[in-house]
Design an enzyme around this catalytic site. Structure first.
Site, PDB file in Angstrom:
ATOM      1  N   PHE A  11       0.829  -1.214   0.000  1.00  0.00           N
ATOM      2  CA  PHE A  11       0.000   0.000   0.000  1.00  0.00           C
ATOM      3  C   PHE A  11       0.868   1.270   0.000  1.00  0.00           C
ATOM      4  CE2 PHE A  11      -2.384   2.750   3.287  1.00  0.00           C
ATOM      5  CZ  PHE A  11      -2.994   3.519   2.323  1.00  0.00           C
ATOM      6  N   ASP A  33      10.465  -6.892  -3.200  1.00  0.00           N
ATOM      7  CA  ASP A  33       9.212  -7.263  -2.545  1.00  0.00           C
ATOM      8  C   ASP A  33       8.972  -8.745  -2.758  1.00  0.00           C
ATOM      9  OD1 ASP A  33       6.295  -7.583  -2.055  1.00  0.00           O
ATOM     10  OD2 ASP A  33       6.369  -5.401  -1.816  1.00  0.00           O
ATOM     11  N   LEU A  81      10.271  -0.361   3.727  1.00  0.00           N
ATOM     12  CA  LEU A  81       8.847  -0.423   4.099  1.00  0.00           C
ATOM     13  C   LEU A  81       8.329  -1.850   4.222  1.00  0.00           C
ATOM     14  CD1 LEU A  81       8.813   2.124   1.582  1.00  0.00           C
ATOM     15  CD2 LEU A  81       6.884   2.568   3.078  1.00  0.00           C
ATOM     16  N   ALA A  83       7.058  -5.139   5.326  1.00  0.00           N
ATOM     17  CA  ALA A  83       6.673  -5.581   6.677  1.00  0.00           C
ATOM     18  C   ALA A  83       5.397  -6.389   6.585  1.00  0.00           C
ATOM     19  CB  ALA A  83       6.454  -4.375   7.584  1.00  0.00           C
ATOM     20  N   THR A 131       5.954   2.954  12.581  1.00  0.00           N
ATOM     21  CA  THR A 131       4.573   3.280  12.911  1.00  0.00           C
ATOM     22  C   THR A 131       4.461   3.951  14.282  1.00  0.00           C
ATOM     23  OG1 THR A 131       2.488   2.225  13.523  1.00  0.00           O
ATOM     24  CG2 THR A 131       4.418   0.871  13.706  1.00  0.00           C
ATOM     25  N   ASP A 132       3.379   4.701  14.475  1.00  0.00           N
ATOM     26  CA  ASP A 132       3.139   5.302  15.793  1.00  0.00           C
ATOM     27  C   ASP A 132       2.739   4.246  16.829  1.00  0.00           C
ATOM     28  OD1 ASP A 132       0.582   4.716  14.847  1.00  0.00           O
ATOM     29  OD2 ASP A 132      -0.264   6.695  15.259  1.00  0.00           O
ATOM     30  N   GLU A 133       2.399   3.021  16.338  1.00  0.00           N
ATOM     31  CA  GLU A 133       1.897   1.999  17.264  1.00  0.00           C
ATOM     32  C   GLU A 133       2.973   1.537  18.248  1.00  0.00           C
ATOM     33  OE1 GLU A 133      -0.801  -0.864  15.559  1.00  0.00           O
ATOM     34  OE2 GLU A 133      -1.231   0.456  13.872  1.00  0.00           O
ATOM     35  N   TYR A 156       2.387  -7.106  16.354  1.00  0.00           N
ATOM     36  CA  TYR A 156       2.818  -6.227  15.247  1.00  0.00           C
ATOM     37  C   TYR A 156       3.663  -5.072  15.781  1.00  0.00           C
ATOM     38  CZ  TYR A 156       2.496  -2.297  11.955  1.00  0.00           C
ATOM     39  OH  TYR A 156       2.799  -1.225  11.146  1.00  0.00           O
ATOM     40  N   LYS A 160       7.670  -4.123  15.241  1.00  0.00           N
ATOM     41  CA  LYS A 160       8.131  -2.851  14.652  1.00  0.00           C
ATOM     42  C   LYS A 160       9.041  -2.116  15.655  1.00  0.00           C
ATOM     43  CE  LYS A 160       7.243  -1.150  11.202  1.00  0.00           C
ATOM     44  NZ  LYS A 160       7.824  -1.241   9.829  1.00  0.00           N
ATOM     45  N   ASN A 186      -2.590   5.320   7.885  1.00  0.00           N
ATOM     46  CA  ASN A 186      -2.760   5.851   6.529  1.00  0.00           C
ATOM     47  C   ASN A 186      -4.069   5.356   5.924  1.00  0.00           C
ATOM     48  OD1 ASN A 186       0.481   6.138   4.932  1.00  0.00           O
ATOM     49  ND2 ASN A 186       0.008   6.403   7.071  1.00  0.00           N
TER      50      ASN A 186
HETATM   51  P1  NAD Z   1       1.390  -3.566   3.304  1.00  0.00           P
HETATM   52  O1  NAD Z   1       1.082  -4.769   4.147  1.00  0.00           O
HETATM   53  O2  NAD Z   1       0.340  -2.995   2.434  1.00  0.00           O
HETATM   54  O3  NAD Z   1       2.637  -3.877   2.357  1.00  0.00           O
HETATM   55  C1  NAD Z   1       3.779  -4.560   2.805  1.00  0.00           C
HETATM   56  C2  NAD Z   1       4.606  -4.958   1.592  1.00  0.00           C
HETATM   57  O4  NAD Z   1       5.778  -5.652   2.076  1.00  0.00           O
HETATM   58  C3  NAD Z   1       3.887  -5.925   0.638  1.00  0.00           C
HETATM   59  O5  NAD Z   1       4.094  -5.524  -0.701  1.00  0.00           O
HETATM   60  C4  NAD Z   1       4.538  -7.270   0.910  1.00  0.00           C
HETATM   61  O6  NAD Z   1       4.554  -8.131  -0.217  1.00  0.00           O
HETATM   62  C5  NAD Z   1       5.947  -6.851   1.314  1.00  0.00           C
HETATM   63  N1  NAD Z   1       6.585  -7.854   2.175  1.00  0.00           N
HETATM   64  C6  NAD Z   1       6.049  -8.447   3.277  1.00  0.00           C
HETATM   65  N2  NAD Z   1       6.930  -9.320   3.784  1.00  0.00           N
HETATM   66  C7  NAD Z   1       8.046  -9.280   3.006  1.00  0.00           C
HETATM   67  C8  NAD Z   1       9.285  -9.952   3.011  1.00  0.00           C
HETATM   68  N3  NAD Z   1       9.571 -10.870   3.955  1.00  0.00           N
HETATM   69  N4  NAD Z   1      10.200  -9.654   2.056  1.00  0.00           N
HETATM   70  C9  NAD Z   1       9.926  -8.743   1.100  1.00  0.00           C
HETATM   71  N5  NAD Z   1       8.745  -8.076   1.032  1.00  0.00           N
HETATM   72  C10 NAD Z   1       7.827  -8.340   1.973  1.00  0.00           C
HETATM   73  O7  NAD Z   1       1.967  -2.501   4.337  1.00  0.00           O
HETATM   74  P2  NAD Z   1       1.796  -0.912   4.329  1.00  0.00           P
HETATM   75  O8  NAD Z   1       0.534  -0.578   5.010  1.00  0.00           O
HETATM   76  O9  NAD Z   1       2.088  -0.395   2.983  1.00  0.00           O
HETATM   77  O10 NAD Z   1       2.986  -0.507   5.314  1.00  0.00           O
HETATM   78  C11 NAD Z   1       4.303  -0.280   4.818  1.00  0.00           C
HETATM   79  C12 NAD Z   1       5.214   0.098   5.974  1.00  0.00           C
HETATM   80  O11 NAD Z   1       4.719   1.269   6.612  1.00  0.00           O
HETATM   81  C13 NAD Z   1       5.294  -0.984   7.060  1.00  0.00           C
HETATM   82  O12 NAD Z   1       6.616  -1.040   7.507  1.00  0.00           O
HETATM   83  C14 NAD Z   1       4.361  -0.481   8.143  1.00  0.00           C
HETATM   84  O13 NAD Z   1       4.780  -0.929   9.404  1.00  0.00           O
HETATM   85  C15 NAD Z   1       4.537   1.028   8.006  1.00  0.00           C
HETATM   86  N6  NAD Z   1       3.358   1.837   8.421  1.00  0.00           N
HETATM   87  C16 NAD Z   1       2.108   1.544   7.945  1.00  0.00           C
HETATM   88  C17 NAD Z   1       1.039   2.353   8.321  1.00  0.00           C
HETATM   89  C18 NAD Z   1      -0.340   2.110   7.787  1.00  0.00           C
HETATM   90  O14 NAD Z   1      -1.293   2.792   8.216  1.00  0.00           O
HETATM   91  N7  NAD Z   1      -0.547   1.212   6.860  1.00  0.00           N
HETATM   92  C19 NAD Z   1       1.248   3.441   9.176  1.00  0.00           C
HETATM   93  C20 NAD Z   1       2.544   3.703   9.635  1.00  0.00           C
HETATM   94  C21 NAD Z   1       3.602   2.894   9.237  1.00  0.00           C
HETATM   95  P1  TYD Z   2      -6.708  -1.191  11.213  1.00  0.00           P
HETATM   96  O1  TYD Z   2      -7.154  -0.640   9.898  1.00  0.00           O
HETATM   97  O2  TYD Z   2      -6.522  -2.667  11.345  1.00  0.00           O
HETATM   98  O3  TYD Z   2      -5.393  -0.388  11.634  1.00  0.00           O
HETATM   99  P2  TYD Z   2      -4.581  -0.413  13.074  1.00  0.00           P
HETATM  100  O4  TYD Z   2      -5.002  -1.568  13.862  1.00  0.00           O
HETATM  101  O5  TYD Z   2      -3.159  -0.519  12.594  1.00  0.00           O
HETATM  102  O6  TYD Z   2      -4.883   0.907  13.723  1.00  0.00           O
HETATM  103  O7  TYD Z   2      -7.754  -0.745  12.294  1.00  0.00           O
HETATM  104  C1  TYD Z   2      -8.084   0.626  12.506  1.00  0.00           C
HETATM  105  C2  TYD Z   2      -9.046   0.661  13.666  1.00  0.00           C
HETATM  106  O8  TYD Z   2     -10.269   0.038  13.260  1.00  0.00           O
HETATM  107  C3  TYD Z   2      -8.572  -0.118  14.892  1.00  0.00           C
HETATM  108  O9  TYD Z   2      -8.992   0.576  16.067  1.00  0.00           O
HETATM  109  C4  TYD Z   2      -9.309  -1.450  14.790  1.00  0.00           C
HETATM  110  C5  TYD Z   2     -10.604  -1.065  14.097  1.00  0.00           C
HETATM  111  N1  TYD Z   2     -11.201  -2.098  13.235  1.00  0.00           N
HETATM  112  C6  TYD Z   2     -12.568  -2.406  13.360  1.00  0.00           C
HETATM  113  O10 TYD Z   2     -13.285  -1.848  14.224  1.00  0.00           O
HETATM  114  N2  TYD Z   2     -13.078  -3.345  12.531  1.00  0.00           N
HETATM  115  C7  TYD Z   2     -12.333  -3.982  11.581  1.00  0.00           C
HETATM  116  O11 TYD Z   2     -12.860  -4.871  10.848  1.00  0.00           O
HETATM  117  C8  TYD Z   2     -10.958  -3.650  11.453  1.00  0.00           C
HETATM  118  C9  TYD Z   2     -10.072  -4.332  10.432  1.00  0.00           C
HETATM  119  C10 TYD Z   2     -10.437  -2.685  12.295  1.00  0.00           C
END
Ligand code: NAD
Ligand code: TYD
Length: 350
Positions: A11, A33, A81, A83, A131-133, A156, A160, A186
């Site tokens: 993503f 990837d 990225l 993960a 991540t902020d988590e 998770y 991280k 995001n």
């Molecule tokens: P995502 O799950 O959509 O994508 C992860 C990507 O990593 C995928 O394309 C997957 O194929 C690849 N991948 C997974 N394991 C792998 C491995 N062992 N080797 C090579 N590639 C691998 O994740 P995202 O939401 O795009 O998040 C990207 C980064 O940003 C992560 O590190 C996540 O912790 C961080 N992040 C995400 C959010 C969010 O809201 N999604 C917020 C803050 C930080």
């Molecule tokens: P999520 O999109 O899984 O992100 P994160 O856990 O990394 O914050 O979830 C966002 C919020 O939505 C979180 O508080 C959990 C909640 N949630 C639901 O209530 N129902 C759902 O089906 C999912 C996937 C998440």
């Protein structure tokens, strides 16, 4: 510069790859990837033929492969990225998160360290996207700053947090040039529909229940994904080695408020009578160890590097809904799993 972006088919990674490939034709962008369930090359179909872009299918848990990528392509900078990113999956399968998020990160750090030792390779930067988590859960007030102590609660966020510690340890022990950023939740195009917002967009479209954990009172701080990609660009180019930046949009919403807003937006977009979609809301069993509230203070990034979020949430959410409604094939391929079969076959043939 030869820049390795890991997880570029996911993503956020796909938005970062697109931004760098288009904005920096003078750099060569390598996307490593493994194409897990979350990786989808259709996310990058618009740039896949650009001459400064190369896709490498591989797993960061494979140390020998990672080392080979660095030497074959003389990697000079990394934006990491890749993960496992979904909290619910980490609860059912924590070890997968240790492999990719911890061991995979250390494999990349080792390869970067070797590259950095070789002065002629002129290794420039290891940028770790986090991540902020990692900061844990807030009560009703307060915000996470860059100095908030780590207190992860889910497998998770624990994985991280561990990877963040390793990055800082490599900076301090081996003088590897590193920067980190910790971003809030995001949302936007190409978000895998297991996460709250795309899951609910897909379910509303198909008139299916919207599963809200607990009472929907948990608070998340939402940022449009392209704003995150822009922040990564700014930090990559301007941050001092060893620094950390929080990224967030000062945009806190309870989950139930987010879903009600989404329901209203989609009533209009789908020409359904007002209030139709809200009837799909269903309260389900809460997530184990569910963090109550995240809120990011991104004033350091705003003051020092001049970054600002560009979109209001209502606008970003409407734009996101438009994208999902216009990209029905993408959504169908992802929910049916067809995309994985197609790309696995393509890459086995090559
Ligand atoms: P995502 O799950 O959509 O994508 C992860 C990507 O990593 C995928 O394309 C997957 O194929 C690849 N991948 C997974 N394991 C792998 C491995 N062992 N080797 C090579 N590639 C691998 O994740 P995202 O939401 O795009 O998040 C990207 C980064 O940003 C992560 O590190 C996540 O912790 C961080 N992040 C995400 C959010 C969010 O809201 N999604 C917020 C803050 C930080
Ligand atoms: P999520 O999109 O899984 O992100 P994160 O856990 O990394 O914050 O979830 C966002 C919020 O939505 C979180 O508080 C959990 C909640 N949630 C639901 O209530 N129902 C759902 O089906 C999912 C996937 C998440």
């Amino acid at each position: 510069m030869n820049i390795l972006i890991t997880g570029g088919a996911g993503f956020i990674g796909s938005h970062v790859v697109r931004l760098f490939v288009n904005k920096y034709p003078q750099h060569r962008i390598f996307n490593l990837d493994k194409l897990s369930y979350a990786g989808n090359l259709a996310n990058l179909s618009d740039i896949e033929n650009k001459t400064n872009y190369t896709f490498i299918k591989g797993d960061i848990v494979d140390a020998a492969l990672v080392q080979k990528v660095f030497t074959d392509h003389q990697i000079q900078a990394v934006i990491h990225l890749a993960a496992e990113s979904h909290v619910d999956r980490s609860i059912s399968n924590p070890l997968e998160f240790v492999y990719t998020n911890v061991i995979g990160t250390v494999n990349l750090l080792n390869a970067a360290k070797e590259q950095h030792k070789n002065k002629e390779a002129s290794f420039h930067l290891f940028y770790h996207v986090s991540t902020d988590e990692v900061y844990g859960s807030l009560g009703e007030t307060g915000m996470f700053t860059e100095t908030t102590a780590y207190d992860p609660h889910s497998p998770y966020s624990a994985s991280k947090a561990s990877s963040d510690h390793f990055v800082r340890a490599y900076h301090d022990t081996y003088q590897l040039p590193c920067v980190l950023s910790n971003c809030s939740n995001n949302y936007g195009p190409y978000h895998f529909p297991e996460k709250l917002i795309p899951l609910c967009i897909n379910n509303i479209k198909n008139n299916k229940p919207l599963p809200i954990y607990g009472k929907g009172e948990n608070v998340r701080d939402w940022l449009f994904v392209e704003d995150h990609a822009r922040a990564i660009d700014v930090i990559f180019h301007q941050a001092k080695t060893g620094s950390t930046y929080n990224i967030g949009g000062h945009n806190e919403w309870t989950n139930i408020e987010v879903i009600r807003l989404l329901c209203r937006i989609m009533d209009t977009k789908l020409n359904r009578p007002k209030g139709t979609n809200e009837k799909l809301i269903t309260f389900v069993k809460d997530r184990a160890g569910h963090d109550l509230r995240y809120a990011i203070d991104s004033s350091k990034l705003q003051k020092e590097l001049g970054w600002q979020p560009s979109l209001q949430f209502e606008e970003g959410l409407a734009k996101t809904v438009d994208w999902y409604l216009a990209n029905e094939d993408w959504l169908t391929n992802v929910t049916s799993g067809t995309y994985q079969k197609y790309y696995q076959e393509q890459y086995t043939k090559r």
